[in-house]
Enzyme design. Structure first.
Site, PDB file in Angstrom:
ATOM      1  N   HIS A   1      -5.512  -3.918   2.311  1.00  0.00           N
ATOM      2  CA  HIS A   1      -5.982  -4.783   3.389  1.00  0.00           C
ATOM      3  C   HIS A   1      -6.749  -5.993   2.871  1.00  0.00           C
ATOM      4  O   HIS A   1      -7.874  -6.266   3.286  1.00  0.00           O
ATOM      5  CB  HIS A   1      -6.848  -3.987   4.381  1.00  0.00           C
ATOM      6  CG  HIS A   1      -6.089  -2.894   5.088  1.00  0.00           C
ATOM      7  ND1 HIS A   1      -5.519  -1.835   4.411  1.00  0.00           N
ATOM      8  CD2 HIS A   1      -5.802  -2.705   6.399  1.00  0.00           C
ATOM      9  CE1 HIS A   1      -4.919  -1.041   5.270  1.00  0.00           C
ATOM     10  NE2 HIS A   1      -5.067  -1.540   6.486  1.00  0.00           N
TER      11      HIS A   1
ATOM     12  N   PHE B   1     -14.571  -3.538   1.792  1.00  0.00           N
ATOM     13  CA  PHE B   1     -15.568  -2.486   1.493  1.00  0.00           C
ATOM     14  C   PHE B   1     -15.621  -2.137   0.009  1.00  0.00           C
ATOM     15  O   PHE B   1     -16.625  -1.660  -0.490  1.00  0.00           O
ATOM     16  CB  PHE B   1     -15.263  -1.219   2.301  1.00  0.00           C
ATOM     17  CG  PHE B   1     -14.921  -1.491   3.746  1.00  0.00           C
ATOM     18  CD1 PHE B   1     -15.614  -2.462   4.467  1.00  0.00           C
ATOM     19  CD2 PHE B   1     -13.908  -0.799   4.376  1.00  0.00           C
ATOM     20  CE1 PHE B   1     -15.294  -2.728   5.787  1.00  0.00           C
ATOM     21  CE2 PHE B   1     -13.589  -1.055   5.703  1.00  0.00           C
ATOM     22  CZ  PHE B   1     -14.282  -2.024   6.415  1.00  0.00           C
TER      23      PHE B   1
ATOM     24  N   GLU C   1     -19.024   3.742   0.274  1.00  0.00           N
ATOM     25  CA  GLU C   1     -18.275   3.124  -0.825  1.00  0.00           C
ATOM     26  C   GLU C   1     -19.052   3.090  -2.136  1.00  0.00           C
ATOM     27  O   GLU C   1     -18.469   3.138  -3.213  1.00  0.00           O
ATOM     28  CB  GLU C   1     -17.850   1.700  -0.444  1.00  0.00           C
ATOM     29  CG  GLU C   1     -16.807   1.640   0.661  1.00  0.00           C
ATOM     30  CD  GLU C   1     -17.393   1.893   2.050  1.00  0.00           C
ATOM     31  OE1 GLU C   1     -18.629   1.828   2.206  1.00  0.00           O
ATOM     32  OE2 GLU C   1     -16.606   2.176   2.974  1.00  0.00           O
TER      33      GLU C   1
ATOM     34  N   ARG D   1      -1.937  -5.253   3.671  1.00  0.00           N
ATOM     35  CA  ARG D   1      -1.711  -4.268   4.717  1.00  0.00           C
ATOM     36  C   ARG D   1      -0.256  -4.284   5.179  1.00  0.00           C
ATOM     37  O   ARG D   1       0.367  -3.254   5.410  1.00  0.00           O
ATOM     38  CB  ARG D   1      -2.624  -4.583   5.912  1.00  0.00           C
ATOM     39  CG  ARG D   1      -2.425  -3.695   7.134  1.00  0.00           C
ATOM     40  CD  ARG D   1      -3.089  -4.277   8.375  1.00  0.00           C
ATOM     41  NE  ARG D   1      -2.459  -5.518   8.806  1.00  0.00           N
ATOM     42  CZ  ARG D   1      -1.452  -5.583   9.689  1.00  0.00           C
ATOM     43  NH1 ARG D   1      -0.985  -4.499  10.239  1.00  0.00           N
ATOM     44  NH2 ARG D   1      -0.929  -6.739  10.023  1.00  0.00           N
TER      45      ARG D   1
ATOM     46  N   ARG E   1       0.825  -1.220   0.000  1.00  0.00           N
ATOM     47  CA  ARG E   1       0.000   0.000   0.000  1.00  0.00           C
ATOM     48  C   ARG E   1       0.855   1.263   0.000  1.00  0.00           C
ATOM     49  O   ARG E   1       0.444   2.312  -0.499  1.00  0.00           O
ATOM     50  CB  ARG E   1      -0.983   0.003   1.171  1.00  0.00           C
ATOM     51  CG  ARG E   1      -0.354  -0.152   2.534  1.00  0.00           C
ATOM     52  CD  ARG E   1      -1.400  -0.091   3.640  1.00  0.00           C
ATOM     53  NE  ARG E   1      -0.856  -0.594   4.901  1.00  0.00           N
ATOM     54  CZ  ARG E   1      -1.237  -0.158   6.081  1.00  0.00           C
ATOM     55  NH1 ARG E   1      -2.165   0.773   6.174  1.00  0.00           N
ATOM     56  NH2 ARG E   1      -0.711  -0.650   7.184  1.00  0.00           N
TER      57      ARG E   1
ATOM     58  N   ASP F   1      -7.503  -7.773  12.614  1.00  0.00           N
ATOM     59  CA  ASP F   1      -8.879  -7.302  12.415  1.00  0.00           C
ATOM     60  C   ASP F   1      -9.852  -8.453  12.148  1.00  0.00           C
ATOM     61  O   ASP F   1     -11.066  -8.303  12.290  1.00  0.00           O
ATOM     62  CB  ASP F   1      -8.949  -6.290  11.262  1.00  0.00           C
ATOM     63  CG  ASP F   1      -8.695  -4.870  11.752  1.00  0.00           C
ATOM     64  OD1 ASP F   1      -8.849  -4.633  12.973  1.00  0.00           O
ATOM     65  OD2 ASP F   1      -8.332  -4.017  10.931  1.00  0.00           O
TER      66      ASP F   1
END
Ligand SMILES: [Mg+2]
Lengths: 295, 453
Positions: free
Chosen positions: A103, A77, A52, A161, A5, A111
């Protein structure tokens, strides 16, 4: 070690020189590494709020009037919450929108299952007009971002991530749609997408005479390189941080079906869970040892 | 529905842009007077797809029938008080043209009786024939009597008609207008203004025909929004049919894509593509998709899944300074995506975004009140930071006025419409949201639209 990222974020900042480039996110600019762009080009950065579906529609409208929009959110998302918007306003309209999902995969770690997007490649690669790119490290994510900006049409890029091992260098060539053969061999061929490529290389080096292909572009797939491997190698092993069903391994299987044995490594029809990402890789069968076993 | 027929009195026809006039009307009226300018040669020189409706005000009508036929006339009119009326009628018919009998203001309608079943049209003069610019004589009682004599005959009125006199002859079929149009600086603008209602009616007829032919589609909302689309495409939007990507154009996004028949009809009628394409609606291998597709000239973006269009329109308004129009439905106010876009448009102060909501109070499976109550939409949009105008969406004047906007906030025009407008058995019924009329129903609908006043 660097994160994919960050490769995206740094490349986006560099792309800012082009006044047509705009960036959009849904309340995630620090996480998706858009903050630097936002700071330097505030009038070309748009935060749509936690929305989104709107993110995609607005990007599609911006591209229609000549902008080159990069949208970014977590894979869970985007595409997770806006598939129809991507399908209609981006893919069907063939709009020049660049979707960058961060991610993704169990690499997300703590998470947990909720955020570990494992179905995005399956969703995106079946859309007509869509290009699907999964870079293996920071440098490749950087180059893929620049390449996507040049390519006219809808693109989806998936990055993780975590900070991961650096495999390619600044000088490694990159071209969308052209797979990289990083090791020669005929005993077997490992085809990997994303940071798991690192384990594939280590496994190949330890076993010997094993070909390794970095399939960073899943669509359009590099037919020549893969069919060549199917012809010359006894079997193909695919590995990805994604569901086995519908992912890169499926794309390869569709291509070589009936021509070569294919063993697919990935997540086998289950959701992920919370935990340290290295430990999860072990638990879900995505390490060097698992590849060696498959060889 | 009264049709407008421009009468090109003594103007220079070669200077007229007939291509433009053809968008609004179907006929042109030509008066042939002794020693006048419209000789057969001059009439032939008028290049247009319009039907030439020729009024022979000369003595030797019979001799001139064939020359005017060869000049492209479709209809020949002559005075009912002349001699050998029956012979003339026969001769005109034999030449393959329609026959109209002209009747002067002072002549009693009863003189038409012997011929009324043998002719196609009656030309009721509302001034004394000869020269333009005279005052209108009220002949409305004549129209009524002629209708009683033969309800199938087409009644045209010619003389002294202006916008304000139209209502006095609303039972006639055609209003022939000369001076009021051509004494103006921009005659085509006048033709447009007088014809919009008629154009909207034609759009409605297209909608019925397309959906009937396809045996599927969505007539309710499309009929209700025919006036809005007609106003947009014939009287408001900036576009260039020969350069669809013209960078100064106004953008239009139809979010509730299922009412696309209204849009397609307008696009065809203003010249983005041939009207023959309308017949291929929803057919394999043809251009006109069941929902808007980006492959169609004049369509900016494909749409159909509800709640998405406003996002796209907002993106366009965010990225350009052109005006962006978005048409949405009331049913799609149920979609969360819509309100995401509403907030964004307010946040970025998109004053160049004008949204028109088809507030027809129905959606697919019922009335909006029952499916998902929308409560006070005006208040909602005001609270969300928009400007709001509430109008009768079937009133052309109100529509046009509401579209005039310069502001710093996005504008929502709540267009209160009647779903199925113009077709009695469809009006107000949610059952016609997505049902195609069968042949019998379509015929009835078309008849009603033809007769609507
Ligand atoms: Mg409705």
């Amino acid at each position: 070690m660097k994160a994919g990222r960050d490769g995206f974020g740094d490349a986006l900042l560099a792309l800012g020189k082009n006044k047509q480039v705009v960036a959009l996110t849904a309340d995630l600019s620090p996480s998706v590494r858009m903050d630097a762009f936002k700071k330097k080009y505030p009038t070309r950065f748009f935060d749509v709020g936690v929305a989104e579906q709107n993110l995609i529609g607005v990007a599609s409208g911006l591209s229609h009037v000549g902008k080159i929009p990069f949208t970014s959110s977590f894979g869970a998302f985007m595409p997770g919450m806006c598939y129809q918007q991507i399908r209609t306003t981006v893919a069907y309209n063939n709009n020049n929108v660049k979707l960058v999902a961060t991610h993704c995969g169990i690499d997300v770690g703590e998470d947990g299952a909720m955020h570990q997007m494992l179905e995005d490649i399956a969703l995106m690669r079946v859309l007509p007009n869509m290009t699907v790119v999964v870079p293996c490290d920071y440098n490749q994510a950087y180059k893929a971002t620049l390449a996507m900006a040049k390519l006219k049409g809808p693109c989806y890029m998936r990055v993780g991530r975590s900070k991961t091992m650096e495999i390619t260098s600044k000088r490694t060539p990159f071209k969308i749609g052209r797979a990289q053969t990083l090791r020669k061999g005929k005993k077997a061929c490992i085809i990997a997408s994303g940071p798991v490529l690192y384990d594939a290389l280590k496994a190949a080096d330890e076993v010997g005479n094993v070909r390794v292909i970095n399939l960073h572009t899943i669509k359009p797939i590099d037919t020549r390189t893969i069919l060549k491997a199917a012809k010359e190698c006894k079997k193909i092993i695919t590995i990805e941080d994604h569901q086995i069903a519908g992912g890169m391994g499926s794309a390869v299987s569709e291509l070589v079906s009936g021509k070569c044995e294919v063993v697919r490594l990935g997540i086998d029809d289950e959701f992920g869970e919370s935990g340290n990402s290295q430990e999860l890789m072990k638990k879900f069968g995505l390490t060097k040892e698992h590849i060696k076993k498959a060889l | 529905m009264i049709k407008i027929e421009p009468s090109i009195l003594d103007i220079d026809a070669s200077k007229l842009n007939f291509k433009k006039i053809e968008k609004y009307v179907e006929r042109v009226h030509i008066d042939v007077v002794p020693k006048g300018k419209y000789t057969p040669t001059a009439v032939k020189r008028i290049r247009t797809e319009l039907e030439k409706d020729v009024h022979l005000m000369i003595l030797d009508v019979e001799k001139n029938i064939i020359p005017y036929k060869n000049a492209g006339a479709s209809i020949i009119n002559f005075n009912v008080m002349s001699e050998n009326v029956i012979e003339k009628i026969k001769k005109i018919r034999k030449a393959g043209m329609k026959v109209g009998l002209a009747i002067n203001p002072e002549t009693h309608v009863n003189v038409l009786l012997p011929f009324i079943k043998k002719i196609d049209e009656v030309l009721v003069m509302s001034v004394h024939p000869g020269k333009g610019g005279q005052r209108f004589i009220n002949i409305s009682s004549k129209i009524k009597k002629i209708k009683q004599m033969n309800p199938d005959v087409l009644i045209k009125v010619d003389g002294g008609i202006k916008e304000s006199t139209l209502r006095k002859i609303k039972n006639a079929d055609v209003a022939i207008i000369g001076s009021y149009i051509f004494n103006k600086k921009k005659p085509i603008e006048v033709i447009k203004k007088l014809s919009l209602k008629h154009v909207a009616n034609n759009v409605r007829k297209d909608i019925i025909k397309m959906i009937n032919k396809a045996s599927s589609g969505h007539p309710g909302g499309a009929l209700g929004m025919a006036d809005v689309f007609t106003t947009l495409y014939f009287d408001e939007l900036k576009y260039d049919v020969n350069n669809v990507k013209w960078d100064k154009r106004d953008y239009l996004v139809l979010s509730n894509g299922h009412i696309c028949t209204a849009l397609y009809s307008c696009l065809a009628r203003v010249g983005f593509f041939s009207r023959s394409e309308l017949e291929g609606f929803r057919k394999t291998g043809r251009m006109l998709e069941g929902h808007p597709s980006v492959h169609i000239p004049g369509i900016e973006n494909g749409s159909g899944p509800l709640g998405i269009g406003l996002s796209q329109a907002a993106g366009m308004a965010l990225g350009s300074s052109n005006r962006v129009f978005c048409v949405v439905s009331d049913g799609e106010q149920d979609e969360g995506n819509n309100w995401e876009a509403v907030m964004l448009a307010a946040k970025y102060k998109l004053g160049n975004l004008i949204t028109i909501m088809d507030r027809n109070k129905i959606q697919l499976s019922g009335n909006t009140k029952e499916v998902m109550e929308l409560k006070n939409l005006k208040k909602k949009y005001l609270t969300f930071g928009w400007n709001v105008r509430s109008i009768n969406g079937n009133n052309l004047k109100q529509i046009k006025k509401s579209l005039q906007y310069k502001g710093k906030k996005p504008l929502m025009i709540i267009a209160n419409t009647t779903p199925g407008k113009g077709v009695s058995f469809m009006e107000g019924k949610y059952e016609w949201h997505g049902k195609a009329p069968n042949d019998k129903e379509a015929m009835k609908a078309l008849e009603e639209l033809d007769e609507s006043r």
